[in-house]
Write a protein that holds these residues in place. Structure first.
Motif, mmCIF file in Angstrom:
data_model
loop_
_atom_site.group_PDB
_atom_site.id
_atom_site.type_symbol
_atom_site.label_atom_id
_atom_site.label_comp_id
_atom_site.label_asym_id
_atom_site.label_seq_id
_atom_site.Cartn_x
_atom_site.Cartn_y
_atom_site.Cartn_z
ATOM 1 N N GLY A 161 0.803 -1.212 0.000
ATOM 2 C CA GLY A 161 0.000 0.000 0.000
ATOM 3 C C GLY A 161 0.838 1.265 0.000
ATOM 4 O O GLY A 161 0.300 2.370 0.036
ATOM 5 N N LEU A 162 2.153 1.122 -0.059
ATOM 6 C CA LEU A 162 3.040 2.283 0.012
ATOM 7 C C LEU A 162 2.804 3.274 -1.116
ATOM 8 O O LEU A 162 2.764 4.488 -0.888
ATOM 9 C CB LEU A 162 4.503 1.843 0.034
ATOM 10 N N GLY A 163 2.628 2.794 -2.342
ATOM 11 C CA GLY A 163 2.405 3.707 -3.470
ATOM 12 C C GLY A 163 1.143 4.531 -3.270
ATOM 13 O O GLY A 163 1.150 5.751 -3.482
ATOM 14 N N ASP A 164 0.062 3.888 -2.843
ATOM 15 C CA ASP A 164 -1.180 4.620 -2.595
ATOM 16 C C ASP A 164 -1.026 5.579 -1.415
ATOM 17 O O ASP A 164 -1.578 6.682 -1.426
ATOM 18 C CB ASP A 164 -2.332 3.646 -2.327
ATOM 19 N N ALA A 165 -0.270 5.163 -0.405
ATOM 20 C CA ALA A 165 -0.028 6.039 0.748
ATOM 21 C C ALA A 165 0.727 7.295 0.315
ATOM 22 O O ALA A 165 0.413 8.413 0.753
ATOM 23 C CB ALA A 165 0.747 5.295 1.824
ATOM 24 N N ARG A 166 1.702 7.119 -0.551
ATOM 25 C CA ARG A 166 2.473 8.273 -1.042
ATOM 26 C C ARG A 166 1.601 9.211 -1.889
ATOM 27 O O ARG A 166 1.737 10.430 -1.805
ATOM 28 C CB ARG A 166 3.678 7.804 -1.850
ATOM 29 N N GLN A 167 0.727 8.621 -2.702
ATOM 30 C CA GLN A 167 -0.184 9.458 -3.496
ATOM 31 C C GLN A 167 -1.118 10.242 -2.580
ATOM 32 O O GLN A 167 -1.366 11.435 -2.801
ATOM 33 C CB GLN A 167 -0.983 8.603 -4.463
ATOM 34 N N LEU A 168 -1.643 9.586 -1.568
ATOM 35 C CA LEU A 168 -2.502 10.263 -0.600
ATOM 36 C C LEU A 168 -1.746 11.378 0.102
ATOM 37 O O LEU A 168 -2.269 12.484 0.275
ATOM 38 C CB LEU A 168 -3.043 9.248 0.412
ATOM 39 N N HIS A 169 -0.511 11.097 0.482
ATOM 40 C CA HIS A 169 0.331 12.113 1.118
ATOM 41 C C HIS A 169 0.470 13.343 0.218
ATOM 42 O O HIS A 169 0.358 14.481 0.681
ATOM 43 C CB HIS A 169 1.699 11.509 1.423
ATOM 44 N N GLN A 170 0.695 13.102 -1.069
ATOM 45 C CA GLN A 170 0.802 14.216 -2.016
ATOM 46 C C GLN A 170 -0.493 15.012 -2.092
ATOM 47 O O GLN A 170 -0.481 16.243 -2.126
ATOM 48 C CB GLN A 170 1.175 13.697 -3.410
ATOM 49 N N LEU A 171 -1.619 14.316 -2.136
ATOM 50 C CA LEU A 171 -2.911 15.009 -2.181
ATOM 51 C C LEU A 171 -3.139 15.845 -0.929
ATOM 52 O O LEU A 171 -3.655 16.960 -0.998
ATOM 53 C CB LEU A 171 -4.056 14.010 -2.355
ATOM 54 N N LEU A 172 -2.748 15.328 0.206
ATOM 55 C CA LEU A 172 -2.914 16.059 1.458
ATOM 56 C C LEU A 172 -2.002 17.280 1.526
ATOM 57 O O LEU A 172 -2.219 18.169 2.337
ATOM 58 C CB LEU A 172 -2.668 15.135 2.650
ATOM 59 N N GLY A 173 -1.006 17.327 0.646
ATOM 60 C CA GLY A 173 -0.120 18.484 0.580
ATOM 61 C C GLY A 173 -0.843 19.757 0.165
ATOM 62 O O GLY A 173 -0.333 20.854 0.341
ATOM 63 N N HIS A 174 -2.060 19.620 -0.363
ATOM 64 C CA HIS A 174 -2.853 20.791 -0.735
ATOM 65 C C HIS A 174 -3.530 21.428 0.471
ATOM 66 O O HIS A 174 -4.161 22.475 0.344
ATOM 67 C CB HIS A 174 -3.913 20.404 -1.770
ATOM 68 N N PHE B 240 -5.653 7.556 8.181
ATOM 69 C CA PHE B 240 -6.032 6.818 6.986
ATOM 70 C C PHE B 240 -5.391 5.446 7.077
ATOM 71 O O PHE B 240 -4.233 5.326 7.487
ATOM 72 C CB PHE B 240 -5.508 7.502 5.708
ATOM 73 N N TYR B 241 -6.133 4.426 6.675
ATOM 74 C CA TYR B 241 -5.554 3.099 6.513
ATOM 75 C C TYR B 241 -5.612 2.774 5.026
ATOM 76 O O TYR B 241 -6.667 2.895 4.402
ATOM 77 C CB TYR B 241 -6.308 2.027 7.306
ATOM 78 N N VAL B 242 -4.479 2.334 4.464
ATOM 79 C CA VAL B 242 -4.409 1.976 3.050
ATOM 80 C C VAL B 242 -4.052 0.494 2.946
ATOM 81 O O VAL B 242 -2.916 0.101 3.223
ATOM 82 C CB VAL B 242 -3.361 2.824 2.301
ATOM 83 N N GLY B 243 -5.040 -0.325 2.576
ATOM 84 C CA GLY B 243 -4.812 -1.746 2.371
ATOM 85 C C GLY B 243 -4.387 -2.025 0.942
ATOM 86 O O GLY B 243 -4.431 -1.137 0.083
ATOM 87 N N PHE B 244 -3.991 -3.262 0.685
ATOM 88 C CA PHE B 244 -3.580 -3.613 -0.673
ATOM 89 C C PHE B 244 -4.031 -5.023 -1.072
ATOM 90 O O PHE B 244 -4.673 -5.197 -2.074
ATOM 91 C CB PHE B 244 -2.060 -3.474 -0.835
ATOM 92 N N LEU B 245 -3.688 -6.032 -0.283
ATOM 93 C CA LEU B 245 -4.043 -7.411 -0.605
ATOM 94 C C LEU B 245 -5.157 -7.903 0.319
ATOM 95 O O LEU B 245 -5.138 -7.623 1.518
ATOM 96 C CB LEU B 245 -2.827 -8.333 -0.460
#
Length: 141
Positions: free
Chosen positions: A54-67, A92-97
């Motif tokens: 879930g790291l990639g999605d977590a990083r994308q979320l982090h970027q969005l929260l940068g706004h 936030f919890y970001v699952g993957f599998l």
């Protein structure tokens, strides 16, 4: 002669008008963020590699929260410690599998907290089987 001069003048005017908005925008100050800084915890499912976690999605979320005016912390789920989410305004919890089981301490804290928790992707099924969601939240599976 006049036609060539007019054409040169229009070309220069066109180039100036295209370049000018970018220069003007660069000079516009961005308004400062207002209000209190919100603290955000992003707990993500780890994996054998970044591609299956879930790291990639977590990083994308982090970027969005940068706004927003937010201080964001990313944390792999196994590193979560009991009551850690109580130190944050939003989690936030970001699952993957589907087969991954979120840490028991994290699920207990999510169930017991009065703070905002947003659950993304997988893991909610396990959470729903582990706790009485109809009693706590009023919805069923």
């Amino acid at each position: 002669m006049q036609r060539r001069t007019l054409l040169a003048l229009l070309t220069m005017l066109g180039a100036w008008s295209l370049a000018r908005p970018a220069a003007l925008l660069a000079q516009v100050p961005h308004p400062p963020a207002t209000g209190p800084t919100r603290t955000v915890l992003i707990v993500y499912e780890p994996g054998e590699s970044e591609a299956i976690s879930g790291l990639g999605d977590a990083r994308q979320l982090h970027q969005l929260l940068g706004h927003f005016h937010a201080e964001v912390t990313e944390l792999a789920a196994p590193a979560y410690r009991p009551h850690q989410l109580d130190r944050y305004d939003v989690t936030f919890y970001v699952g993957f599998l589907n087969q991954y089981v979120p840490p028991a301490a994290f699920m207990r804290d999510v169930y017991g907290t009065g703070r905002t928790v947003v659950w993304l992707n997988t893991g909610m099924e396990r959470f729903a089987r582990s706790f009485d969601l109809p009693a706590r939240y009023g919805f069923t599976q």
